[in-house]
Design an enzyme around this catalytic site. Structure first.
Site, short mmCIF file in Angstrom:
data_model
loop_
_atom_site.label_atom_id
_atom_site.label_comp_id
_atom_site.label_asym_id
_atom_site.label_seq_id
_atom_site.Cartn_x
_atom_site.Cartn_y
_atom_site.Cartn_z
N GLU A 79 5.35 5.93 17.40
CA GLU A 79 5.95 5.52 16.14
C GLU A 79 7.41 6.00 16.06
O GLU A 79 8.32 5.22 15.82
CB GLU A 79 5.14 6.12 14.98
CG GLU A 79 5.70 5.72 13.63
CD GLU A 79 5.12 6.51 12.46
OE1 GLU A 79 4.41 7.50 12.69
OE2 GLU A 79 5.41 6.13 11.32
N HIS A 80 7.60 7.31 16.28
CA HIS A 80 8.96 7.89 16.27
C HIS A 80 9.25 8.49 17.63
O HIS A 80 8.41 9.20 18.19
CB HIS A 80 9.07 9.04 15.27
CG HIS A 80 8.67 8.69 13.88
ND1 HIS A 80 7.45 9.06 13.34
CD2 HIS A 80 9.32 8.02 12.91
CE1 HIS A 80 7.38 8.63 12.10
NE2 HIS A 80 8.49 7.98 11.81
N TYR A 115 0.85 -1.19 0.00
CA TYR A 115 0.00 0.00 0.00
C TYR A 115 0.88 1.24 0.00
O TYR A 115 1.71 1.42 0.90
CB TYR A 115 -0.91 0.03 1.24
CG TYR A 115 -1.95 1.12 1.11
CD1 TYR A 115 -3.19 0.87 0.53
CD2 TYR A 115 -1.67 2.42 1.53
CE1 TYR A 115 -4.13 1.88 0.36
CE2 TYR A 115 -2.60 3.44 1.37
CZ TYR A 115 -3.83 3.16 0.79
OH TYR A 115 -4.76 4.16 0.63
N HIS A 128 2.38 -41.53 19.83
CA HIS A 128 3.63 -40.78 19.77
C HIS A 128 4.78 -41.66 20.29
O HIS A 128 5.84 -41.78 19.69
CB HIS A 128 3.57 -39.52 20.65
CG HIS A 128 2.72 -38.41 20.12
ND1 HIS A 128 1.37 -38.52 19.93
CD2 HIS A 128 3.05 -37.15 19.73
CE1 HIS A 128 0.89 -37.38 19.47
NE2 HIS A 128 1.90 -36.53 19.33
N ASN A 173 -3.83 6.01 6.08
CA ASN A 173 -4.61 6.76 7.07
C ASN A 173 -5.41 5.80 7.95
O ASN A 173 -5.22 4.57 7.91
CB ASN A 173 -5.49 7.81 6.36
CG ASN A 173 -6.55 7.17 5.48
OD1 ASN A 173 -6.80 5.97 5.53
ND2 ASN A 173 -7.17 7.98 4.63
N SER A 215 0.55 9.19 11.52
CA SER A 215 1.91 9.33 12.06
C SER A 215 1.93 9.88 13.49
O SER A 215 1.01 10.57 13.92
CB SER A 215 2.70 10.27 11.15
OG SER A 215 2.72 9.75 9.86
N GLN A 224 -10.99 -0.27 0.87
CA GLN A 224 -11.40 -1.13 -0.26
C GLN A 224 -10.19 -1.76 -0.96
O GLN A 224 -10.27 -2.90 -1.42
CB GLN A 224 -12.30 -0.36 -1.24
CG GLN A 224 -11.72 0.88 -1.88
CD GLN A 224 -11.83 2.13 -0.99
OE1 GLN A 224 -12.11 2.03 0.20
NE2 GLN A 224 -11.64 3.30 -1.56
N GLN A 248 5.45 16.03 11.71
CA GLN A 248 4.56 14.86 11.71
C GLN A 248 3.10 15.27 11.77
O GLN A 248 2.24 14.63 11.17
CB GLN A 248 4.93 13.89 12.83
CG GLN A 248 6.29 13.26 12.61
CD GLN A 248 6.48 12.73 11.20
OE1 GLN A 248 5.96 11.68 10.84
NE2 GLN A 248 7.21 13.44 10.37
N GLU A 289 2.24 -37.54 28.73
CA GLU A 289 1.06 -36.92 28.11
C GLU A 289 -0.01 -37.95 27.75
O GLU A 289 -1.08 -37.60 27.26
CB GLU A 289 1.47 -36.13 26.85
CG GLU A 289 2.28 -34.89 27.20
CD GLU A 289 2.47 -33.92 26.03
OE1 GLU A 289 2.24 -34.32 24.87
OE2 GLU A 289 2.85 -32.77 26.31
N ASP A 329 12.60 9.68 7.29
CA ASP A 329 11.52 9.50 6.31
C ASP A 329 12.08 9.25 4.92
O ASP A 329 11.46 8.55 4.12
CB ASP A 329 10.65 10.76 6.24
CG ASP A 329 9.66 10.84 7.41
OD1 ASP A 329 9.49 9.82 8.09
OD2 ASP A 329 9.07 11.92 7.61
N HIS A 334 1.20 15.42 8.45
CA HIS A 334 0.70 14.26 7.70
C HIS A 334 -0.81 14.11 7.75
O HIS A 334 -1.43 13.63 6.80
CB HIS A 334 1.30 12.96 8.26
CG HIS A 334 2.69 12.69 7.76
ND1 HIS A 334 2.96 12.43 6.45
CD2 HIS A 334 3.87 12.65 8.41
CE1 HIS A 334 4.26 12.22 6.30
NE2 HIS A 334 4.84 12.35 7.48
#
Ligand SMILES: NC(=O)c1ccc[n+]([C@@H]2O[C@H](COP(=O)([O-])OP(=O)(O)OC[C@H]3O[C@@H](n4cnc5c(N)ncnc54)[C@H](O)[C@@H]3O)[C@@H](O)[C@H]2O)c1
Ligand SMILES: N[C@H](CO)Cc1c[nH]c[nH+]1
Ligand SMILES: [Zn+2]
Length: 427
Positions: free
Chosen positions: A322-323, A126, A415, A210, A233, A187, A255, A410, A356, A258
């Site tokens: 994030e930053h 994306y 097994h 977004n 952001s 979408q 930031q 077990e 960035d 954005h």
């Protein structure tokens, strides 16, 4: 300005962070509906949302970027812009190549044990393009996928009015990507997760966007893999009296630019500095029409003063931003006091926009406090591991009794017998 001088007062900051993150839940219903619609009606729904949000008619104009559009895009880029993009691409490529995970094995007496790492086959990337186009994000998503060795890459990018951003197409062409679709938002994520007549289903979806994109990725996770929830952001700055308030205010604003849902968190270890940074941030926000800072953006900014480094570290982990920028004297010592941040920028010359575009590490990073458990986009996003187990007869004999007895604990006798049959013929 909020003042926090006692660890018990940290709740004031926590509620600010929680309120912003919780407000994102309000988008889930809308996004769920879009996803279900695309899942059920394929291209018809994908085209309908594209018509509504991106203002062109895919029925007439198509959503696939044709060869001629790629060629026109490449021709339209001035040579000095090519050089800028190539310079950034080169640094990003080298960084991702160095940190590409590699298979590894250990050998013990009679056994080889290890981890085999292979690329995921199909990736959907994306590249945002609503309010602004992001050719830098085309680099940050395509390069790690290519370096990881993904065979089948599709790129989706909203193309308002029907024209894909030529710089994004230039980057795609640079790395041999042939399938770029002019769709965006929830979408586009749904199309990659479940397929439509035009877009094929992928194994992993990566790339930021977004709030609609971020929520959609969260909702399709499990049916496909994702890099992280990389939404609106965020930047957090921790600064002491050695910091330059002008640098700090400008980094916060970078930031906020954005998205009005972007988060800006400032923690000052000096009261006077905190007041200066807040005042300058507001001044810049009010006088910077190109950055498009709204009242909502300002509401998503918070300025905290504390006199205690430990509290500052707690505040970072509360936000898990994030930053994180550290404008303090003892950056490495402070870094070791905290756990959670998508990317950490050390010192006043490591301004976030350097990251960035050109530093090399990926700028696609977890947001909304998900840096608690998600990592930056990287080659790892596009790779997966298989464990390797190889015993010879002698290696098997060394561990077989332990396995056989464990199976008995077990109560799993099939097994046990699978082991015993190799030891003594079993029962
Ligand atoms: N976390 C990261 O690593 C990172 C990196 C780069 C950018 N970002 C973020 O990416 C985002 C880019 O946002 P953008 O809007 O410019 O582009 P975008 O491509 O993320 O979103 C555009 C799409 O949003 C959808 N949309 C818009 N309004 C809608 C509505 N009312 N209902 C349903 N869908 C709607 C449309 O489908 C449109 O195609 C910003 O939030 C920015 O902060 C994050
Ligand atoms: N700061 C963004 C990540 O939150 C990435 C970006 C791209 N272009 C400019 N900035
Ligand atoms: Zn940015």
């Amino acid at each position: 300005m909020i003042e926090i001088t006692n660890i018990d007062e940290i709740d004031i900051f926590r509620s600010f962070v929680d309120k912003r993150v919780l407000s994102f839940d309000g988008y889930e219903e809308t996004v769920k509906q879009i996803i279900t619609d695309v899942k059920n009606r394929g291209d018809d729904a994908l085209f309908e949302y594209t018509r509504r949000f991106d203002k062109f008619d895919p029925e007439k104009e198509g959503i696939s970027v044709e060869e001629s559009e790629f060629n026109e895009a490449v021709k339209s880029i001035p040579s000095h812009h090519r050089e800028i993009i190539e310079c950034a691409a080169d640094r990003i490529y080298k960084f991702h190549e160095v940190f590409k995970p590699k298979s590894s094995f250990i050998e013990e007496d009679g056994a080889i044990l290890g981890v085999r790492i292979t690329p995921i086959k199909k990736a959907g990337l994306y590249v945002p393009g609503g309010k602004a186009a992001y050719p830098s994000t085309a680099l940050m998503t395509i390069i790690p996928a290519v370096v990881a060795g993904v065979e089948d890459i599709q790129v989706v990018t909203p193309s308002i009015g029907g024209k894909a951003n030529p710089y994004v197409l230039f980057v795609a062409k640079m790395f041999g990507i042939k399938r770029v679709y002019k769709v965006g938002g929830a979408q586009a994520i749904a199309a990659l997760a479940y397929s439509t007549q035009t877009v094929s289903k992928v194994d992993v979806i990566a790339g930021p966007g977004n709030i609609y994109v971020a929520v959609a990725k969260k909702l399709v996770f499990g049916d496909v893999s994702i890099d992280s929830v990389a939404g609106p952001s965020e930047v957090m700055v921790v600064a002491d009296s050695s910091a330059n308030p002008e640098y700090v205010a400008r980094d916060l604003l970078s930031q906020a630019e954005h998205d009005e849902l972007a988060g800006c968190f400032f923690v000052g270890l000096d009261k006077e500095l905190t007041e200066k940074v807040e005042k300058r941030f507001i001044e810049l926000a009010n006088s910077n029409p190109r950055a498009n800072i709204t009242q909502k953006s300002k509401d998503n900014a918070v300025f905290v003063y504390t006199n205690d480094l430990k509290i500052a570290a707690e505040l970072v982990d509360e936000a898990s931003p994030e930053h994180l920028e550290l404008h303090i004297e003892r950056t490495y010592e402070f870094m070791n006091m905290l756990n959670n941040a998508g990317a950490i920028f050390m010192g006043e010359y490591s301004t976030e926009p350097i990251g960035d575009y050109v530093a090399g590490p990926n700028h696609t990073l977890p947001t909304a406090s998900t840096a608690r458990f998600f990592s930056p986009l990287s080659c790892d996003t596009f790779m997966k591991k298989s464990s390797i187990v190889h015993f010879s007869r002698s290696g098997f004999e060394r561990v077989a009794k332990c396995a056989s007895d464990f199976a008995e604990i077990e109560g799993l006798y099939a097994h046990k017998n699978a082991v015993d049959v190799r030891l003594d013929g079993g029962s």
